[in-house]
Write a protein that holds these residues in place. Sequence first.
Motif, PDB file in Angstrom:
ATOM      1  N   ILE A 149      -5.190 -54.033 -22.520  1.00  0.00           N
ATOM      2  CA  ILE A 149      -5.366 -55.300 -23.244  1.00  0.00           C
ATOM      3  C   ILE A 149      -5.765 -56.394 -22.262  1.00  0.00           C
ATOM      4  O   ILE A 149      -6.660 -57.210 -22.540  1.00  0.00           O
ATOM      5  N   ARG A 150      -5.141 -56.423 -21.099  1.00  0.00           N
ATOM      6  CA  ARG A 150      -5.385 -57.473 -20.105  1.00  0.00           C
ATOM      7  C   ARG A 150      -6.774 -57.375 -19.491  1.00  0.00           C
ATOM      8  O   ARG A 150      -7.390 -58.393 -19.145  1.00  0.00           O
ATOM      9  N   THR A 151      -7.271 -56.140 -19.335  1.00  0.00           N
ATOM     10  CA  THR A 151      -8.471 -55.942 -18.511  1.00  0.00           C
ATOM     11  C   THR A 151      -9.739 -55.615 -19.295  1.00  0.00           C
ATOM     12  O   THR A 151     -10.804 -55.518 -18.683  1.00  0.00           O
ATOM     13  N   HIS A 152      -9.663 -55.459 -20.621  1.00  0.00           N
ATOM     14  CA  HIS A 152     -10.846 -54.912 -21.298  1.00  0.00           C
ATOM     15  C   HIS A 152     -12.033 -55.883 -21.331  1.00  0.00           C
ATOM     16  O   HIS A 152     -13.160 -55.477 -21.639  1.00  0.00           O
ATOM     17  N   HIS A 153     -11.784 -57.168 -21.034  1.00  0.00           N
ATOM     18  CA  HIS A 153     -12.904 -58.112 -20.859  1.00  0.00           C
ATOM     19  C   HIS A 153     -13.023 -58.585 -19.423  1.00  0.00           C
ATOM     20  O   HIS A 153     -13.988 -59.296 -19.095  1.00  0.00           O
ATOM     21  N   GLY A 154     -12.060 -58.203 -18.577  1.00  0.00           N
ATOM     22  CA  GLY A 154     -12.115 -58.594 -17.175  1.00  0.00           C
ATOM     23  C   GLY A 154     -12.176 -60.098 -17.018  1.00  0.00           C
ATOM     24  O   GLY A 154     -11.390 -60.843 -17.616  1.00  0.00           O
ATOM     25  N   THR A 155     -13.136 -60.552 -16.186  1.00  0.00           N
ATOM     26  CA  THR A 155     -13.364 -61.999 -16.000  1.00  0.00           C
ATOM     27  C   THR A 155     -14.751 -62.386 -16.517  1.00  0.00           C
ATOM     28  O   THR A 155     -15.379 -63.321 -15.998  1.00  0.00           O
ATOM     29  N   SER A 156     -15.206 -61.656 -17.526  1.00  0.00           N
ATOM     30  CA  SER A 156     -16.519 -61.971 -18.114  1.00  0.00           C
ATOM     31  C   SER A 156     -16.427 -63.263 -18.923  1.00  0.00           C
ATOM     32  O   SER A 156     -15.340 -63.829 -19.108  1.00  0.00           O
ATOM     33  N   THR A 157     -17.557 -63.734 -19.430  1.00  0.00           N
ATOM     34  CA  THR A 157     -17.594 -65.001 -20.174  1.00  0.00           C
ATOM     35  C   THR A 157     -17.946 -64.750 -21.635  1.00  0.00           C
ATOM     36  O   THR A 157     -18.571 -63.744 -21.985  1.00  0.00           O
ATOM     37  N   VAL A 158     -17.523 -65.711 -22.485  1.00  0.00           N
ATOM     38  CA  VAL A 158     -17.936 -65.700 -23.888  1.00  0.00           C
ATOM     39  C   VAL A 158     -19.300 -66.405 -23.916  1.00  0.00           C
ATOM     40  O   VAL A 158     -19.404 -67.610 -24.219  1.00  0.00           O
ATOM     41  N   PRO A 218     -25.001 -80.339 -21.486  1.00  0.00           N
ATOM     42  CA  PRO A 218     -25.585 -79.601 -20.359  1.00  0.00           C
ATOM     43  C   PRO A 218     -24.624 -79.458 -19.181  1.00  0.00           C
ATOM     44  O   PRO A 218     -24.820 -78.587 -18.329  1.00  0.00           O
ATOM     45  N   ASP A 219     -23.592 -80.285 -19.127  1.00  0.00           N
ATOM     46  CA  ASP A 219     -22.649 -80.224 -18.005  1.00  0.00           C
ATOM     47  C   ASP A 219     -21.411 -79.376 -18.318  1.00  0.00           C
ATOM     48  O   ASP A 219     -20.385 -79.463 -17.627  1.00  0.00           O
ATOM     49  N   ALA A 220     -21.503 -78.561 -19.351  1.00  0.00           N
ATOM     50  CA  ALA A 220     -20.337 -77.740 -19.737  1.00  0.00           C
ATOM     51  C   ALA A 220     -19.940 -76.816 -18.590  1.00  0.00           C
ATOM     52  O   ALA A 220     -20.802 -76.251 -17.900  1.00  0.00           O
ATOM     53  N   ASN A 221     -18.627 -76.690 -18.373  1.00  0.00           N
ATOM     54  CA  ASN A 221     -18.089 -75.856 -17.280  1.00  0.00           C
ATOM     55  C   ASN A 221     -17.948 -74.417 -17.773  1.00  0.00           C
ATOM     56  O   ASN A 221     -17.217 -74.137 -18.721  1.00  0.00           O
ATOM     57  N   ILE A 222     -18.649 -73.508 -17.093  1.00  0.00           N
ATOM     58  CA  ILE A 222     -18.620 -72.104 -17.524  1.00  0.00           C
ATOM     59  C   ILE A 222     -17.232 -71.482 -17.398  1.00  0.00           C
ATOM     60  O   ILE A 222     -16.895 -70.522 -18.105  1.00  0.00           O
ATOM     61  N   GLU A 223     -16.402 -72.033 -16.513  1.00  0.00           N
ATOM     62  CA  GLU A 223     -15.059 -71.485 -16.326  1.00  0.00           C
ATOM     63  C   GLU A 223     -14.205 -71.645 -17.580  1.00  0.00           C
ATOM     64  O   GLU A 223     -13.249 -70.890 -17.787  1.00  0.00           O
ATOM     65  N   ASP A 224     -14.546 -72.639 -18.415  1.00  0.00           N
ATOM     66  CA  ASP A 224     -13.802 -72.817 -19.671  1.00  0.00           C
ATOM     67  C   ASP A 224     -14.118 -71.711 -20.668  1.00  0.00           C
ATOM     68  O   ASP A 224     -13.420 -71.580 -21.683  1.00  0.00           O
ATOM     69  N   TYR A 225     -15.152 -70.933 -20.387  1.00  0.00           N
ATOM     70  CA  TYR A 225     -15.583 -69.877 -21.302  1.00  0.00           C
ATOM     71  C   TYR A 225     -15.377 -68.480 -20.684  1.00  0.00           C
ATOM     72  O   TYR A 225     -15.960 -67.509 -21.148  1.00  0.00           O
ATOM     73  N   ARG A 226     -14.531 -68.417 -19.667  1.00  0.00           N
ATOM     74  CA  ARG A 226     -14.309 -67.152 -18.964  1.00  0.00           C
ATOM     75  C   ARG A 226     -12.934 -66.566 -19.335  1.00  0.00           C
ATOM     76  O   ARG A 226     -11.947 -67.284 -19.454  1.00  0.00           O
ATOM     77  N   TYR A 227     -12.914 -65.242 -19.546  1.00  0.00           N
ATOM     78  CA  TYR A 227     -11.636 -64.553 -19.801  1.00  0.00           C
ATOM     79  C   TYR A 227     -10.748 -64.630 -18.554  1.00  0.00           C
ATOM     80  O   TYR A 227     -11.263 -64.642 -17.423  1.00  0.00           O
ATOM     81  N   PRO A 228      -9.437 -64.656 -18.750  1.00  0.00           N
ATOM     82  CA  PRO A 228      -8.528 -64.842 -17.599  1.00  0.00           C
ATOM     83  C   PRO A 228      -8.423 -63.637 -16.674  1.00  0.00           C
ATOM     84  O   PRO A 228      -7.927 -63.749 -15.557  1.00  0.00           O
ATOM     85  N   GLY A 229      -8.873 -62.461 -17.144  1.00  0.00           N
ATOM     86  CA  GLY A 229      -8.747 -61.273 -16.307  1.00  0.00           C
ATOM     87  C   GLY A 229      -7.334 -60.710 -16.389  1.00  0.00           C
ATOM     88  O   GLY A 229      -6.569 -61.051 -17.295  1.00  0.00           O
ATOM     89  N   PRO A 230      -6.980 -59.826 -15.471  1.00  0.00           N
ATOM     90  CA  PRO A 230      -7.741 -59.396 -14.290  1.00  0.00           C
ATOM     91  C   PRO A 230      -8.848 -58.407 -14.645  1.00  0.00           C
ATOM     92  O   PRO A 230      -8.935 -57.941 -15.776  1.00  0.00           O
ATOM     93  N   ILE A 231      -9.656 -58.090 -13.625  1.00  0.00           N
ATOM     94  CA  ILE A 231     -10.684 -57.079 -13.821  1.00  0.00           C
ATOM     95  C   ILE A 231     -10.024 -55.698 -13.801  1.00  0.00           C
ATOM     96  O   ILE A 231      -8.908 -55.550 -13.311  1.00  0.00           O
ATOM     97  N   PRO A 232     -10.673 -54.685 -14.345  1.00  0.00           N
ATOM     98  CA  PRO A 232     -10.073 -53.332 -14.377  1.00  0.00           C
ATOM     99  C   PRO A 232      -9.671 -52.857 -12.981  1.00  0.00           C
ATOM    100  O   PRO A 232     -10.390 -53.088 -12.003  1.00  0.00           O
ATOM    101  N   PHE A 233      -8.496 -52.203 -12.908  1.00  0.00           N
ATOM    102  CA  PHE A 233      -8.019 -51.721 -11.602  1.00  0.00           C
ATOM    103  C   PHE A 233      -7.739 -50.224 -11.622  1.00  0.00           C
ATOM    104  O   PHE A 233      -7.011 -49.712 -10.767  1.00  0.00           O
ATOM    105  N   SER A 234      -8.326 -49.528 -12.588  1.00  0.00           N
ATOM    106  CA  SER A 234      -8.222 -48.069 -12.615  1.00  0.00           C
ATOM    107  C   SER A 234      -9.463 -47.510 -13.291  1.00  0.00           C
ATOM    108  O   SER A 234     -10.213 -48.237 -13.957  1.00  0.00           O
ATOM    109  N   LYS A 235      -9.659 -46.227 -13.112  1.00  0.00           N
ATOM    110  CA  LYS A 235     -10.798 -45.566 -13.727  1.00  0.00           C
ATOM    111  C   LYS A 235     -10.714 -45.668 -15.248  1.00  0.00           C
ATOM    112  O   LYS A 235     -11.715 -45.889 -15.934  1.00  0.00           O
ATOM    113  N   GLU A 236      -9.492 -45.535 -15.771  1.00  0.00           N
ATOM    114  CA  GLU A 236      -9.296 -45.544 -17.224  1.00  0.00           C
ATOM    115  C   GLU A 236      -9.611 -46.913 -17.835  1.00  0.00           C
ATOM    116  O   GLU A 236     -10.296 -47.004 -18.866  1.00  0.00           O
TER     117      GLU A 236
END
Length: 674
Positions: free
Chosen positions: A560-569, A581-599
């Motif tokens: 559940i935590r990693t299935h979007h990693g730190t990608s953006t909407v 035009p000055d919108a901050n991309i970090e406001d549209y980023r998933y909190p992560g973490p990124i996947p840490f296993s093969k599965e």
Amino acid sequence: MKDALHNIYRNQSLIYKTFLFICATALVVYLFPKAGKFKYEFQKGKPWQYENLYAPFDFPILKTEKEIEEEKAAVKAGFVPYYSYNANMISTVISNYKTEYPKVFQNKNLERAGQEFLTRIYTDGVIADDEPLPDSRFINLVKGNEVSTLAKDKLIRMKDLEKALFHYLEQRKLSAFQKDFYLLFESIVQPNVSQNKELSDKALKEELDNIYTTKGTVERGKRIILNGEVVEGEKYEILHSLKREYESHLWKGTNYYWILFGYIILVTLTFIMLFLFLRKYRPQILQDNTKVTFIFVNIIVMVFVTTIAVKYDGAYVYMVPLCILPIILKAFFDPRLGLFVHVLTVLLLGFIVPNSFEYIFLQIIAGMVTILTVSELYRRANLFVSVGQITLVYMITYFAFTVIHEGNLDNILWLNFGLFVLNGLATLFAQPLIYIYEKLFGLVSDVSLLELSDTNSRLLKELSDKAPGTFHHSLQVANLAEAAANEVGANAMLVRVGAMYHDIGKMNNAIYFTENQTTGVNPHDEISPEESARIIINHVLDGIEIARKNNLPDRIIDFIRTHHGTSTVYYFYKKQLENDPDANIEDYRYPGPIPFSKETAIVMMSDAVEAASKSLKNPNYGAINDFVEKIISKQIEGGQFLNANITFKEIESVKKVLKQKLTNIYHLRVEYPE
């Protein structure tokens, strides 16, 4: 002080593992037998393979267990038990006789004859009918402070009173008065001899304790055996005696501390090998203190149980279900780790058990069979079949060793085959033990994963009711991810369950996700892109919260935590750029973490591909191939797989499976005629 505390906090995992290492080493050494190890290995009927052996010191030749038992049996057979003599009883009986005599007889001359008879029978004693007498001919009769040996047939049983009386009266030519005398004596004669069990047991114990356990001595420097001589008969007894004396002799004085130091070194080396293995091949397990503790606890439990069995009876080591260890470790981790830990544990047990080489060989072979045969524990029949195979291997190996040692089947211990059967039955306890460990350590086995994969479970039913589109999407992702996991050798069951639960957070705001919109009304049209992005991103945090409330294992929450990693909407970010035009991309980023296993990496790829496949207008093979490559390449460029132990080759294999599965899903059917 602050820096010291900071260093302790930063290295708390290392400190804990060091503490665990020291405690485990100390506990295992404590469980080891307090006896040295004889430096020669020998077997009855086999040639002596070492140099000529001379007695290093004076030592006694021990009797065999059989000889000692035979001597004990002889002592018990010849033992003369003790009986107590009540001297006061005769005066009481004669007094009663004088009182009762006038009531039966008027002739005063007969009174003396009766009194003489009573005196005669009480001289040796009268014993009750139910009082036991020994098989031996004599007894020891305790009269006051004196003990005399008496033939047991001189005692008068109460049932023999009539016979003794009649014989006495016949000798006195008074047979005419037999019945009258018997009626009189029957009422007044009482036993005055009884068994003294306490004194007999004490005397027997002293005699048994006085049995010598030795039968001669061997003087220092005397030749015991030559190289190549067969170990049998007296030579075997002398070698066995030397071994016993040597092992007990070592644990005296300063030798105790040196041997203890040697044990500590060997146990330390064993555990260091375990840590090195985890560091090189299973770093993710080494980083988890709970999992490391779990492994050490299992090793210590096996050492403890085996120690108890050896102390009770050395033969019972064959009843200890040591193969439970690789079964459990394979269920929670993997076969390679299970076998490695099993081998290390068996090596430690070699210091405890008798016939260590045979035991080590037997248990390692059984462990290999366990790893090779036990699979899919969630299928109940598999464990029964595997346990049967393990038990059979035990029996065959033991049979082979017996034939090698004895050269025939005359001295084979059939009882050990029964112990192997009990060992197999005890191994079946692995199933409930796995459940107990899951609750104690928070681990997840394939059995639990199978239960979680049931679509009729309460949480998945709730997802199906509140977000049917998300539920269908999760099933599709599970099918894709499972196939990909099988292709690259990942844990397919774990991947499937993780995929089924990865989007449960969408239940809180199901209508805001397109797969659940059935009316054509999109609620995102009524709110700002920033708020839409926050709702979409929050489904990850909501999912974690729902999972914890429903007690889902941490290994499932990881998906559940990693299935979007730190990608953006990215859709709503682009939409916001049109207004700001000055919108901050970090406001549209998933909190992560990124996947840490093969599965978790496989589920991320499968989720993204399955969701995007719904937007394909012409889902032919070319289109599917291009969009799978595009989506996964974007994830790689975003560094989403940097922490996952998945290779580029495996990613290509996952792509291939996803393309093939999606092509099968979206293949065109022939048009049926109306």
